[in-house]
Write a protein that holds these residues in place. Structure first.
Motif, PDB file in Angstrom:
ATOM      1  N   ALA A  30       0.857  -1.193   0.000  1.00 26.89           N
ATOM      2  CA  ALA A  30       0.000   0.000   0.000  1.00 26.89           C
ATOM      3  C   ALA A  30       0.888   1.236   0.000  1.00 26.89           C
ATOM      4  N   VAL A  31       1.338   1.638  -1.174  1.00 30.95           N
ATOM      5  CA  VAL A  31       2.248   2.776  -1.316  1.00 30.95           C
ATOM      6  C   VAL A  31       1.517   4.071  -0.984  1.00 30.95           C
ATOM      7  N   GLN A  32       2.139   4.896  -0.141  1.00 29.64           N
ATOM      8  CA  GLN A  32       1.516   6.159   0.260  1.00 29.64           C
ATOM      9  C   GLN A  32       1.702   7.266  -0.778  1.00 29.64           C
ATOM     10  N   ALA A  33       2.725   7.142  -1.621  1.00 30.71           N
ATOM     11  CA  ALA A  33       3.012   8.167  -2.623  1.00 30.71           C
ATOM     12  C   ALA A  33       1.832   8.340  -3.569  1.00 30.71           C
ATOM     13  N   HIS A  34       1.650   9.552  -4.049  1.00 31.26           N
ATOM     14  CA  HIS A  34       0.571   9.811  -4.999  1.00 31.26           C
ATOM     15  C   HIS A  34       0.839   9.107  -6.322  1.00 31.26           C
ATOM     16  N   ALA A  35       2.097   9.059  -6.737  1.00 26.81           N
ATOM     17  CA  ALA A  35       2.474   8.396  -7.980  1.00 26.81           C
ATOM     18  C   ALA A  35       3.749   7.606  -7.748  1.00 26.81           C
ATOM     19  N   ALA A  36       3.842   6.458  -8.424  1.00 25.27           N
ATOM     20  CA  ALA A  36       5.014   5.605  -8.227  1.00 25.27           C
ATOM     21  C   ALA A  36       5.202   4.695  -9.429  1.00 25.27           C
ATOM     22  N   ILE A  37       6.431   4.267  -9.608  1.00 25.98           N
ATOM     23  CA  ILE A  37       6.729   3.261 -10.622  1.00 25.98           C
ATOM     24  C   ILE A  37       7.988   2.527 -10.197  1.00 25.98           C
ATOM     25  N   VAL A  38       8.031   1.235 -10.519  1.00 28.76           N
ATOM     26  CA  VAL A  38       9.209   0.407 -10.283  1.00 28.76           C
ATOM     27  C   VAL A  38       9.556  -0.260 -11.606  1.00 28.76           C
ATOM     28  N   VAL A  39      10.818  -0.141 -12.011  1.00 26.40           N
ATOM     29  CA  VAL A  39      11.248  -0.638 -13.318  1.00 26.40           C
ATOM     30  C   VAL A  39      12.524  -1.453 -13.166  1.00 26.40           C
ATOM     31  N   ASP A  40      12.568  -2.589 -13.845  1.00 25.76           N
ATOM     32  CA  ASP A  40      13.796  -3.377 -13.942  1.00 25.76           C
ATOM     33  C   ASP A  40      14.751  -2.636 -14.871  1.00 25.76           C
ATOM     34  N   MET A  41      15.897  -2.206 -14.349  1.00 22.46           N
ATOM     35  CA  MET A  41      16.824  -1.391 -15.127  1.00 22.46           C
ATOM     36  C   MET A  41      17.447  -2.175 -16.288  1.00 22.46           C
ATOM     37  N   ALA A 254       7.786  13.274   5.861  1.00 26.12           N
ATOM     38  CA  ALA A 254       9.237  13.234   5.675  1.00 26.12           C
ATOM     39  C   ALA A 254       9.839  11.836   5.730  1.00 26.12           C
ATOM     40  N   GLN A 255       9.088  10.836   6.180  1.00 27.48           N
ATOM     41  CA  GLN A 255       9.603   9.466   6.201  1.00 27.48           C
ATOM     42  C   GLN A 255       8.851   8.544   5.259  1.00 27.48           C
ATOM     43  N   ALA A 256       7.717   8.999   4.741  1.00 27.20           N
ATOM     44  CA  ALA A 256       6.844   8.120   3.956  1.00 27.20           C
ATOM     45  C   ALA A 256       7.513   7.619   2.684  1.00 27.20           C
ATOM     46  N   HIS A 257       8.287   8.483   2.000  1.00 19.50           N
ATOM     47  CA  HIS A 257       8.908   8.033   0.754  1.00 19.50           C
ATOM     48  C   HIS A 257       9.975   6.975   1.008  1.00 19.50           C
ATOM     49  N   PHE A 258      10.686   7.088   2.118  1.00 18.85           N
ATOM     50  CA  PHE A 258      11.671   6.059   2.449  1.00 18.85           C
ATOM     51  C   PHE A 258      10.969   4.746   2.837  1.00 18.85           C
ATOM     52  N   GLN A 259       9.873   4.837   3.590  1.00 18.01           N
ATOM     53  CA  GLN A 259       9.129   3.641   3.965  1.00 18.01           C
ATOM     54  C   GLN A 259       8.504   2.979   2.747  1.00 18.01           C
TER      55      GLN A 259
END
Length: 273
Positions: A30-41, A254-259
């Motif tokens: 459950a990502v808190q960020a408004h927008a996110a993406i994870v990509v295999d480099m 301030a900690q949500a993006h790291f979590q």
């Protein structure tokens, strides 16, 4: 009969345990960020996305593009550059530890801009560019266009302006390009930097605590925050020996993006053997 019933119940529960564990591994965090993406480099495959094509302010994530424009200019990084009053932030009046009149190598300014998001350093580097700061911003947008960042636009080198906008997906294109620059990888992941040339020695530290986690093998990172953008993070980490890029935009505190990054990486380790 009761013993047989209990034994059969035990066998049923035992057979379900692996399926339950597998389901938990596959459960998207459950990502808190408004927008996110994870990509295999390596493959470019998208492993996770949330509002990945929504245009948003990106704050100091901008400085990865700034670093590319500085390095692409091929101007000497060992040339000294003086910070002037023109490098003071007059949009948000953000705090800077770097005094006006400081004289630093351009390499040092780039280092603390990437590692510690020093806005005055980024402003100074953009001013010291053919065509001045306007020429620098034009070069930023040309580079973004070349990278096919079609939903991105930039008006300043720091990200302080809310008109510096992009999407999580566009930023994956930026990071894949920035990752080819050893200087950007090295400076953005350094733990600290002692800076001389101002009123006295200054110790700058990385704004991203995840670089200190040895198991993450962080290859590149950048943090960012403004009121408009929220808390933002770009990080390239290693998952089972593969470089994976995580982009997070608009986290609430301030900690949500790291979590979020920790939760996403844990999910990747569990669900992508």
């Amino acid at each position: 009969m009761l013993k047989l019933h209990l034994f059969l119940t035990f066998l049923l529960i035992a057979s379900l345990v692996p399926a339950i564990a597998h389901a938990k591994r596959l459960f998207r965090p459950a990502v808190q960020a408004h927008a996110a993406i994870v990509v295999d480099m390596t493959t470019g495959r998208t492993l996770y996305s949330k509002h990945a094509d929504e245009r948003r302010p990106i704050a100091s994530l901008t400085k990865l593009l700034t670093a590319m424009v500085v390095l692409d200019s091929r101007r000497s990084l060992i040339k000294p550059l003086r910070v002037t009053d023109d490098d003071v932030d007059r949009l948000k009046w953000s705090r800077s530890r770097l005094p006006v009149r400081s004289l630093l190598l351009r390499s040092t300014l780039l280092h603390i801009a990437l590692m510690s998001s020093e806005n005055r350093a980024a402003f100074a580097l953009s001013r010291d560019y053919p065509g001045g700061r306007p020429g620098f911003v034009r070069a930023m947008n040309r580079t973004a266009k070349r990278l096919h960042m079609s939903r991105s636009h930039f008006v300043d080198p720091t990200g302080l302006s809310p008109h510096n906008v992009s999407t999580a997906r566009d930023l994956t294109r930026l990071v894949r390009a920035a990752y080819r620059y050893p200087v950007i990888r090295r400076y953005s992941t350094a733990h600290e930097k002692l800076v001389l040339g101002g009123d006295g020695p200054l110790m700058y530290r990385n704004t991203d605590p995840l670089v200190h986690r040895a198991s993450w093998h962080v290859g590149l990172q950048k943090t960012g925050f403004t009121n408009e953008a929220g808390h933002c993070l770009i990080i390239v980490t290693s998952v089972r020996g593969h470089p994976v890029l995580i982009v997070l935009l608009g986290d609430p505190d301030a900690q949500a993006h790291f979590q979020d990054a920790v939760d996403l990486r844990r999910w990747l380790v569990a669900s992508h053997p």
